[in-house]
Scaffold this motif. Structure first.
Motif, mmCIF file in Angstrom:
data_model
loop_
_atom_site.group_PDB
_atom_site.id
_atom_site.type_symbol
_atom_site.label_atom_id
_atom_site.label_comp_id
_atom_site.label_asym_id
_atom_site.label_seq_id
_atom_site.Cartn_x
_atom_site.Cartn_y
_atom_site.Cartn_z
ATOM 1 N N LYS A 43 0.836 -1.202 0.000
ATOM 2 C CA LYS A 43 0.000 0.000 0.000
ATOM 3 C C LYS A 43 0.872 1.255 0.000
ATOM 4 O O LYS A 43 0.603 2.218 -0.745
ATOM 5 C CB LYS A 43 -0.913 0.005 1.230
ATOM 6 N N ALA A 44 1.924 1.271 0.814
ATOM 7 C CA ALA A 44 2.802 2.432 0.880
ATOM 8 C C ALA A 44 3.500 2.671 -0.455
ATOM 9 O O ALA A 44 3.640 3.821 -0.897
ATOM 10 C CB ALA A 44 3.835 2.243 1.994
ATOM 11 N N ILE A 45 3.935 1.600 -1.125
ATOM 12 C CA ILE A 45 4.610 1.751 -2.412
ATOM 13 C C ILE A 45 3.655 2.312 -3.465
ATOM 14 O O ILE A 45 4.036 3.152 -4.281
ATOM 15 C CB ILE A 45 5.209 0.406 -2.856
ATOM 16 N N ARG A 46 2.410 1.876 -3.431
ATOM 17 C CA ARG A 46 1.428 2.436 -4.378
ATOM 18 C C ARG A 46 1.221 3.922 -4.117
ATOM 19 O O ARG A 46 1.053 4.712 -5.056
ATOM 20 C CB ARG A 46 0.113 1.670 -4.277
ATOM 21 N N GLU A 47 1.265 4.320 -2.862
ATOM 22 C CA GLU A 47 1.118 5.739 -2.532
ATOM 23 C C GLU A 47 2.355 6.531 -2.946
ATOM 24 O O GLU A 47 2.250 7.675 -3.409
ATOM 25 C CB GLU A 47 0.859 5.895 -1.035
ATOM 26 N N LEU A 48 3.534 5.936 -2.799
ATOM 27 C CA LEU A 48 4.754 6.597 -3.248
ATOM 28 C C LEU A 48 4.730 6.806 -4.759
ATOM 29 O O LEU A 48 5.167 7.846 -5.267
ATOM 30 C CB LEU A 48 5.979 5.758 -2.869
ATOM 31 N N ALA A 50 2.168 7.174 -6.594
ATOM 32 C CA ALA A 50 1.062 8.034 -7.028
ATOM 33 C C ALA A 50 1.465 9.502 -7.161
ATOM 34 O O ALA A 50 0.735 10.292 -7.765
ATOM 35 C CB ALA A 50 -0.110 7.910 -6.054
ATOM 36 N N GLY A 51 2.616 9.854 -6.599
ATOM 37 C CA GLY A 51 3.031 11.251 -6.666
ATOM 38 C C GLY A 51 2.317 12.083 -5.618
ATOM 39 O O GLY A 51 2.170 11.664 -4.471
ATOM 40 N N GLY A 52 1.852 13.258 -6.016
ATOM 41 C CA GLY A 52 1.186 14.142 -5.060
ATOM 42 C C GLY A 52 2.164 15.082 -4.387
ATOM 43 O O GLY A 52 3.268 15.330 -4.874
ATOM 44 N N THR A 53 1.776 15.582 -3.237
ATOM 45 C CA THR A 53 2.594 16.554 -2.528
ATOM 46 C C THR A 53 3.770 15.877 -1.829
ATOM 47 O O THR A 53 3.780 14.652 -1.611
ATOM 48 C CB THR A 53 1.756 17.294 -1.476
ATOM 49 N N PHE A 54 4.763 16.676 -1.477
ATOM 50 C CA PHE A 54 5.916 16.147 -0.747
ATOM 51 C C PHE A 54 5.474 15.624 0.612
ATOM 52 O O PHE A 54 5.985 14.609 1.097
ATOM 53 C CB PHE A 54 6.964 17.243 -0.573
ATOM 54 N N ILE A 162 17.463 20.651 -23.907
ATOM 55 C CA ILE A 162 18.735 19.972 -23.657
ATOM 56 C C ILE A 162 18.614 19.082 -22.425
ATOM 57 O O ILE A 162 19.101 17.955 -22.397
ATOM 58 C CB ILE A 162 19.873 21.000 -23.437
ATOM 59 N N GLU A 163 17.941 19.569 -21.405
ATOM 60 C CA GLU A 163 17.754 18.809 -20.166
ATOM 61 C C GLU A 163 16.458 19.256 -19.514
ATOM 62 O O GLU A 163 16.151 20.439 -19.475
ATOM 63 C CB GLU A 163 18.938 19.044 -19.216
ATOM 64 N N ASN A 164 15.704 18.305 -19.009
ATOM 65 C CA ASN A 164 14.469 18.623 -18.299
ATOM 66 C C ASN A 164 14.293 17.626 -17.162
ATOM 67 O O ASN A 164 13.922 16.477 -17.376
ATOM 68 C CB ASN A 164 13.259 18.573 -19.228
ATOM 69 N N ILE A 165 14.597 18.051 -15.954
ATOM 70 C CA ILE A 165 14.490 17.199 -14.776
ATOM 71 C C ILE A 165 13.339 17.714 -13.922
ATOM 72 O O ILE A 165 13.417 18.806 -13.374
ATOM 73 C CB ILE A 165 15.800 17.191 -13.965
ATOM 74 N N PRO A 166 12.268 16.957 -13.806
ATOM 75 C CA PRO A 166 11.119 17.416 -13.015
ATOM 76 C C PRO A 166 11.442 17.390 -11.522
ATOM 77 O O PRO A 166 12.432 16.773 -11.101
ATOM 78 C CB PRO A 166 10.029 16.400 -13.356
ATOM 79 N N PRO A 167 10.627 18.035 -10.715
ATOM 80 C CA PRO A 167 10.828 17.958 -9.262
ATOM 81 C C PRO A 167 10.776 16.501 -8.807
ATOM 82 O O PRO A 167 9.983 15.710 -9.323
ATOM 83 C CB PRO A 167 9.643 18.754 -8.696
ATOM 84 N N HIS A 168 11.615 16.150 -7.856
ATOM 85 C CA HIS A 168 11.650 14.764 -7.399
ATOM 86 C C HIS A 168 12.143 14.699 -5.961
ATOM 87 O O HIS A 168 12.560 15.709 -5.383
ATOM 88 C CB HIS A 168 12.542 13.908 -8.300
ATOM 89 N N VAL A 169 12.085 13.512 -5.394
ATOM 90 C CA VAL A 169 12.497 13.292 -4.002
ATOM 91 C C VAL A 169 13.699 12.358 -3.989
ATOM 92 O O VAL A 169 13.736 11.367 -4.730
ATOM 93 C CB VAL A 169 11.348 12.685 -3.170
ATOM 94 N N PRO A 198 13.723 6.822 -3.815
ATOM 95 C CA PRO A 198 13.007 6.155 -2.720
ATOM 96 C C PRO A 198 12.089 5.044 -3.218
ATOM 97 O O PRO A 198 12.027 3.968 -2.620
ATOM 98 C CB PRO A 198 12.222 7.298 -2.065
ATOM 99 N N LEU A 199 11.393 5.289 -4.321
ATOM 100 C CA LEU A 199 10.486 4.279 -4.856
ATOM 101 C C LEU A 199 11.255 3.054 -5.346
ATOM 102 O O LEU A 199 10.869 1.915 -5.088
ATOM 103 C CB LEU A 199 9.650 4.869 -5.989
ATOM 104 N N GLY A 200 12.360 3.284 -6.051
ATOM 105 C CA GLY A 200 13.162 2.176 -6.543
ATOM 106 C C GLY A 200 13.739 1.345 -5.414
ATOM 107 O O GLY A 200 13.741 0.107 -5.465
#
Length: 233
Positions: A43-48, A50-54, A162-169, A198-200
């Motif tokens: 359940k926690a991994i599915r929530e991780l 899913a994205g959403g807020t930090f 050239i590069e596009n890195i989205p926000p991540h944790v 973290p998800l990986g």
């Protein structure tokens, strides 16, 4: 304490309560709790994922760490009923201490519980574009629309991405009570970690814990087979 023969109902060495697991190599209640915690991990991994807020992400990460460590706690207690299971769990504990990923997560749970810092950090996104910009043009990147290797600017022009890195944790170092530092893992079971997010990391740990619960199940299954063979004799 349980009588020397190990037969019949006895007093549980862990809880002090009467139990009916007899002479099994592993208390079956420990396996049931481990299975429950595996459901919590899923359940926690599915929530991780899913994205959403930090904030939502850190809540799910805490739930994952709690369930992860709880499996060790349950199996450790359940393994106290026999020398065979104690030896098995001892090997699992040694493997955890020697493995970057398993030990990091174990200490991260302790740090989350006893410390004040989170084990994760939000990293803002960034982009590098190849564009020709007149001196008079001001670009608000929040209004840039990215589409693969191209981006549409607010004035309608197209630019090469050239590069596009989205926000991540990301994971950050954690400490134990002795102030020893544990850095985010780069390897697991002798192999380099390809996805150190973290998800990986959580998915790798989930696979390991599923196998660990299966080994615990086999300890109990071995007892059942031995009991059946004895009855046939």
């Amino acid at each position: 304490m349980r009588d020397a023969s190990g037969g019949g109902d006895g007093i549980d060495d862990v809880t002090g309560r009467h139990s009916d697991h007899g002479g099994t190599s592993l208390d079956p209640r420990a396996l049931e709790k481990a299975r429950s915690r595996l459901r919590n991990i899923d359940k926690a991994i599915r929530e991780l994922d899913a994205g959403g807020t930090f904030e939502a992400f850190t809540d799910a990460w805490f739930s994952f760490l709690t369930a992860y460590k709880s499996i060790y706690t349950a199996l450790e207690q359940g393994a106290k009923v026999s020398p065979q299971s104690r030896q098995w769990f001892g090997s699992k504990s040694s493997e955890r201490r020697a493995d970057e990923l398993l030990q990091y997560l174990y200490q991260a749970r302790n740090d989350e519980e006893h410390g004040l810092e989170n084990a994760t950090k939000a990293v803002p996104g960034r982009a590098t574009l190849e564009i020709v910009v007149p001196d008079s043009l001001q670009i608000d990147l929040s209004n840039v629309v990215f589409d693969g290797n191209t981006a549409r600017l607010p004035n309608g022009d197209m630019a090469k991405v050239i590069e596009n890195i989205p926000p991540h944790v990301i994971l950050i170092p954690v400490q134990d009570r002795g102030r020893n530092e544990y850095r985010p893992p780069t390897a697991h079971l002798g192999k380099s970690i390809q996805d150190a997010s973290p998800l990986g990391v959580a998915r790798l740990a989930q696979s390991y814990m599923v196998r660990m619960a299966y080994e615990a199940e086999q300890l109990i299954a071995g007892d059942n087979r031995a009991s059946a063979d004895h009855k046939e004799e």
